[in-house]
Design a protein around this motif. Structure first.
Motif, mmCIF file in Angstrom:
data_model
loop_
_atom_site.group_PDB
_atom_site.id
_atom_site.type_symbol
_atom_site.label_atom_id
_atom_site.label_comp_id
_atom_site.label_asym_id
_atom_site.label_seq_id
_atom_site.Cartn_x
_atom_site.Cartn_y
_atom_site.Cartn_z
ATOM 1 N N GLY A 8 0.815 -1.224 0.000
ATOM 2 C CA GLY A 8 0.000 0.000 0.000
ATOM 3 C C GLY A 8 0.840 1.261 0.000
ATOM 4 N N THR A 9 2.167 1.100 0.150
ATOM 5 C CA THR A 9 3.080 2.243 0.045
ATOM 6 C C THR A 9 3.442 2.501 -1.421
ATOM 7 N N GLY A 10 3.073 1.555 -2.311
ATOM 8 C CA GLY A 10 3.431 1.664 -3.727
ATOM 9 C C GLY A 10 2.385 2.418 -4.535
ATOM 10 N N LYS A 11 2.633 2.489 -5.839
ATOM 11 C CA LYS A 11 1.809 3.345 -6.715
ATOM 12 C C LYS A 11 0.359 2.858 -6.792
ATOM 13 N N MET A 12 0.154 1.591 -7.180
ATOM 14 C CA MET A 12 -1.211 1.090 -7.331
ATOM 15 C C MET A 12 -1.868 0.917 -5.957
ATOM 16 N N GLY A 13 -1.065 0.507 -4.989
ATOM 17 C CA GLY A 13 -1.582 0.323 -3.631
ATOM 18 C C GLY A 13 -2.181 1.610 -3.091
ATOM 19 N N GLY A 31 4.290 -2.385 3.969
ATOM 20 C CA GLY A 31 5.342 -2.466 2.952
ATOM 21 C C GLY A 31 6.542 -3.012 3.694
ATOM 22 N N ARG A 32 7.692 -3.048 3.014
ATOM 23 C CA ARG A 32 8.854 -3.635 3.705
ATOM 24 C C ARG A 32 9.355 -2.743 4.829
ATOM 25 N N SER A 33 9.024 -1.434 4.761
ATOM 26 C CA SER A 33 9.576 -0.566 5.808
ATOM 27 C C SER A 33 8.519 -0.027 6.776
ATOM 28 N N SER A 37 3.489 -5.232 10.011
ATOM 29 C CA SER A 37 4.000 -6.292 9.125
ATOM 30 C C SER A 37 2.867 -6.808 8.243
ATOM 31 N N ASN A 38 3.227 -7.529 7.185
ATOM 32 C CA ASN A 38 2.208 -8.103 6.293
ATOM 33 C C ASN A 38 1.285 -9.039 7.074
ATOM 34 N N THR A 39 1.865 -9.851 7.957
ATOM 35 C CA THR A 39 1.043 -10.824 8.689
ATOM 36 C C THR A 39 0.147 -10.133 9.722
ATOM 37 N N SER A 51 -0.585 -5.917 -3.365
ATOM 38 C CA SER A 51 -0.204 -5.030 -4.482
ATOM 39 C C SER A 51 1.310 -4.808 -4.463
ATOM 40 N N VAL A 52 2.030 -5.917 -4.564
ATOM 41 C CA VAL A 52 3.500 -5.851 -4.559
ATOM 42 C C VAL A 52 3.998 -6.196 -5.967
ATOM 43 N N PRO A 53 5.279 -5.968 -6.279
ATOM 44 C CA PRO A 53 5.767 -6.299 -7.630
ATOM 45 C C PRO A 53 5.464 -7.761 -7.994
ATOM 46 N N ILE A 54 5.252 -8.006 -9.293
ATOM 47 C CA ILE A 54 4.816 -9.325 -9.756
ATOM 48 C C ILE A 54 5.713 -10.440 -9.202
ATOM 49 N N ARG A 55 7.022 -10.221 -9.277
ATOM 50 C CA ARG A 55 7.939 -11.292 -8.845
ATOM 51 C C ARG A 55 7.865 -11.561 -7.344
ATOM 52 N N ASP A 76 -5.854 -9.505 -5.165
ATOM 53 C CA ASP A 76 -4.566 -8.942 -5.581
ATOM 54 C C ASP A 76 -4.766 -8.065 -6.809
ATOM 55 N N LEU A 77 -3.723 -7.326 -7.167
ATOM 56 C CA LEU A 77 -3.812 -6.416 -8.326
ATOM 57 C C LEU A 77 -2.821 -6.792 -9.418
ATOM 58 N N THR A 78 -2.231 -7.970 -9.286
ATOM 59 C CA THR A 78 -1.128 -8.358 -10.178
ATOM 60 C C THR A 78 -1.550 -8.401 -11.642
ATOM 61 N N SER A 79 -0.623 -8.012 -12.522
ATOM 62 C CA SER A 79 -0.905 -7.960 -13.961
ATOM 63 C C SER A 79 -1.029 -9.351 -14.589
ATOM 64 N N LEU A 80 -0.695 -10.400 -13.847
ATOM 65 C CA LEU A 80 -0.920 -11.780 -14.306
ATOM 66 C C LEU A 80 -1.840 -12.436 -13.292
ATOM 67 N N HIS A 99 -7.177 -7.348 -11.955
ATOM 68 C CA HIS A 99 -6.116 -6.678 -12.720
ATOM 69 C C HIS A 99 -6.654 -5.364 -13.278
ATOM 70 N N PRO A 100 -6.226 -4.250 -12.696
ATOM 71 C CA PRO A 100 -6.643 -2.957 -13.250
ATOM 72 C C PRO A 100 -5.921 -2.746 -14.586
ATOM 73 N N MET A 101 -6.709 -2.442 -15.625
ATOM 74 C CA MET A 101 -6.113 -2.261 -16.961
ATOM 75 C C MET A 101 -5.664 -0.812 -17.172
ATOM 76 N N PHE A 102 -5.040 -0.251 -16.154
ATOM 77 C CA PHE A 102 -4.550 1.129 -16.233
ATOM 78 C C PHE A 102 -3.421 1.272 -15.226
ATOM 79 N N GLY A 103 -2.668 2.326 -15.368
ATOM 80 C CA GLY A 103 -1.556 2.563 -14.460
ATOM 81 C C GLY A 103 -1.920 3.562 -13.382
ATOM 82 N N PRO A 104 -0.963 3.847 -12.502
ATOM 83 C CA PRO A 104 -1.238 4.687 -11.333
ATOM 84 C C PRO A 104 -1.408 6.171 -11.659
HETATM 85 N N1 NAP Z 1 2.051 0.198 -12.327
HETATM 86 C C1 NAP Z 1 1.159 -0.208 -13.192
HETATM 87 O O1 NAP Z 1 0.982 0.368 -14.283
HETATM 88 C C2 NAP Z 1 0.276 -1.397 -12.856
HETATM 89 C C3 NAP Z 1 -0.917 -1.595 -13.588
HETATM 90 C C4 NAP Z 1 -1.741 -2.672 -13.270
HETATM 91 C C5 NAP Z 1 -1.378 -3.540 -12.259
HETATM 92 N N2 NAP Z 1 -0.199 -3.349 -11.595
HETATM 93 C C6 NAP Z 1 0.144 -4.305 -10.552
HETATM 94 O O2 NAP Z 1 0.141 -3.651 -9.323
HETATM 95 C C7 NAP Z 1 1.095 -4.267 -8.457
HETATM 96 C C8 NAP Z 1 1.950 -3.193 -7.801
HETATM 97 O O3 NAP Z 1 2.578 -2.440 -8.823
HETATM 98 P P1 NAP Z 1 3.059 -0.930 -8.582
HETATM 99 O O4 NAP Z 1 3.275 -0.345 -9.941
HETATM 100 O O5 NAP Z 1 2.182 -0.247 -7.607
HETATM 101 O O6 NAP Z 1 4.500 -1.197 -7.942
HETATM 102 P P2 NAP Z 1 5.293 -0.329 -6.843
HETATM 103 O O7 NAP Z 1 4.965 1.113 -6.979
HETATM 104 O O8 NAP Z 1 6.705 -0.774 -6.955
HETATM 105 O O9 NAP Z 1 4.669 -0.816 -5.478
HETATM 106 C C9 NAP Z 1 4.897 -2.076 -4.966
HETATM 107 C C10 NAP Z 1 5.012 -1.940 -3.478
HETATM 108 O O10 NAP Z 1 5.207 -3.250 -2.931
HETATM 109 C C11 NAP Z 1 5.955 -3.108 -1.758
HETATM 110 N N3 NAP Z 1 6.671 -4.358 -1.503
HETATM 111 C C12 NAP Z 1 7.652 -4.951 -2.226
HETATM 112 N N4 NAP Z 1 8.001 -6.117 -1.681
HETATM 113 C C13 NAP Z 1 7.214 -6.270 -0.587
HETATM 114 C C14 NAP Z 1 7.102 -7.257 0.416
HETATM 115 N N5 NAP Z 1 7.861 -8.356 0.415
HETATM 116 N N6 NAP Z 1 6.178 -7.080 1.389
HETATM 117 C C15 NAP Z 1 5.395 -5.976 1.412
HETATM 118 N N7 NAP Z 1 5.474 -4.995 0.511
HETATM 119 C C16 NAP Z 1 6.359 -5.152 -0.471
HETATM 120 C C17 NAP Z 1 6.881 -1.936 -1.985
HETATM 121 O O11 NAP Z 1 6.854 -1.157 -0.830
HETATM 122 P P3 NAP Z 1 8.166 -0.896 0.037
HETATM 123 O O12 NAP Z 1 9.229 -0.494 -0.937
HETATM 124 O O13 NAP Z 1 7.677 0.167 0.979
HETATM 125 O O14 NAP Z 1 8.423 -2.208 0.666
HETATM 126 C C18 NAP Z 1 6.234 -1.110 -3.083
HETATM 127 O O15 NAP Z 1 5.791 0.143 -2.613
HETATM 128 C C19 NAP Z 1 1.900 -5.252 -9.318
HETATM 129 O O16 NAP Z 1 1.444 -6.536 -9.053
HETATM 130 C C20 NAP Z 1 1.550 -4.864 -10.730
HETATM 131 O O17 NAP Z 1 1.530 -5.997 -11.583
HETATM 132 C C21 NAP Z 1 0.621 -2.282 -11.849
#
Ligand code: NAP
Length: 274
Positions: A8-13, A31-33, A37-39, A51-55, A76-80, A99-104
């Motif tokens: 939730g600290t990330g863009k889509m979150g 988030g990690r910082s 905690s997640n749990t 809503s964390v990176p796909i990997r 989840d919001l993952t692109s896959l 899967h939101p079909m748009f970016g942040p």
């Molecule tokens: N960006 C797009 O255009 C878009 C569009 C549709 C769907 N999505 C999906 O949305 C998801 C998030 O994408 P995003 O663009 O928002 O990425 P992002 O801005 O990098 O945000 C991901 C967040 O995940 C957190 N994170 C990473 N590892 C973590 C862990 N182990 N535990 C808890 N938090 C963790 C990070 O926060 P900290 O650094 O604070 O840990 C980071 O803020 C992805 O699955 C992506 O496929 C993205």
């Protein structure tokens, strides 16, 4: 009621934190910082959204899955969708992939598409989620994870692949983009704009969309077959063969040809008058 967003600290979150907050939920983020905690987040929220990176997604889902109960919704919001939904099903929670079909950078969800994969949930849970999203003006497409990933291999994978190949070719040719401005046609401007847009974003997101989709290989095989054929037709200099190539694709596109012409005419007009 509480909604928790992991990542939730990330863009889509952040974008979806706003959505749940406007729907009247108390929103928690991790988030990690973060101190939370997640749990700890997963243990106390009615809706848990990843809503964390796909990997990172499957790893994070595996971390929280054991503590979720059947009265919680995990989404989840993952692109896959195939791998994350499989992982979410290892919990006891209700499971809906999204899967939101748009970016942040969108200013609102109005008329934006969200793909929804209701994998294991009560009708009322799905209804609640759809109501929240539709209240923001979003259009929800309901499908299965496999149909989603197959579609994405074309909708995102193929288009990103072709755009990246164009960028790589321009670079290999040593083409000075600035100097081509004086020869710029509107279509070139649009294509180069799309390449610039893609290259200004997160390489890991685009890498995962191409490298982790289980259906990508067959799409790219079709793409490289098309490149080989067209290259050969161009080299042959035979107008009849080119016309045949053109005609069979125009037939396949059907009504979309006229529609595409009309829509891109508007886009071009907009660019010209900017
Ligand atoms: N960006 C797009 O255009 C878009 C569009 C549709 C769907 N999505 C999906 O949305 C998801 C998030 O994408 P995003 O663009 O928002 O990425 P992002 O801005 O990098 O945000 C991901 C967040 O995940 C957190 N994170 C990473 N590892 C973590 C862990 N182990 N535990 C808890 N938090 C963790 C990070 O926060 P900290 O650094 O604070 O840990 C980071 O803020 C992805 O699955 C992506 O496929 C993205």
């Amino acid at each position: 009621v509480k909604a928790g967003i992991i990542g939730g600290t990330g863009k889509m979150g952040r974008l979806f934190a706003g959505v749940f907050s406007r729907a009247g939920y108390d929103v928690l983020v991790s988030g990690r910082s973060t101190e939370l905690s997640n749990t700890a987040l997963a243990g106390q929220c009615d809706i848990v959204m990843v809503s964390v990176p796909i990997r990172e997604t499957v790893h994070v889902i595996d971390e929280i899955a054991p503590i979720l109960s059947k009265d919680q919704l995990l989404c989840d919001l993952t692109s896959l969708k195939v791998a994350p939904v499989e992982a979410m099903k290892r919990s006891n929670a209700e499971v809906i992939g999204m899967h939101p079909m748009f970016g942040p950078t969108v200013t609102s969800l109005l008329r934006q598409t969200i793909v929804i994969c209701p994998e294991r949930c009560r009708e009322t849970t799905l209804h609640t989620l759809l109501t929240i999203l539709r209240a923001e003006g979003a259009e929800c497409t309901i499908t299965t994870p496999e149909a989603h990933d197959r579609a994405m291999a074309v909708v995102q994978g193929l288009t990103h692949f072709v755009t990246l190949c164009m960028a790589e070719s321009v670079r290999r040719l040593g083409t000075d983009i600035e100097k081509t401005r004086q020869f710029m046609s509107p279509v070139y401007q649009i294509e180069m704009g799309l390449a610039g847009r893609l290259l200004s974003q997160d390489p890991d997101l685009y890498g995962s969309i191409l490298q982790e989709n289980p259906f990508m290989a067959e799409v790219l095989a079709a793409c490289s077959g098309s490149v080989d054929d067209l290259q050969e037709i161009v080299a042959s200099g035979d107008p009849a063969r080119f016309r045949e190539f053109f005609a069979r694709n125009a037939r396949h596109f059907g009504d979309y040809c006229a529609e595409g012409m009309e829509r891109t005419d508007k886009l071009i007009e907009y660019l010209v008058h900017q």
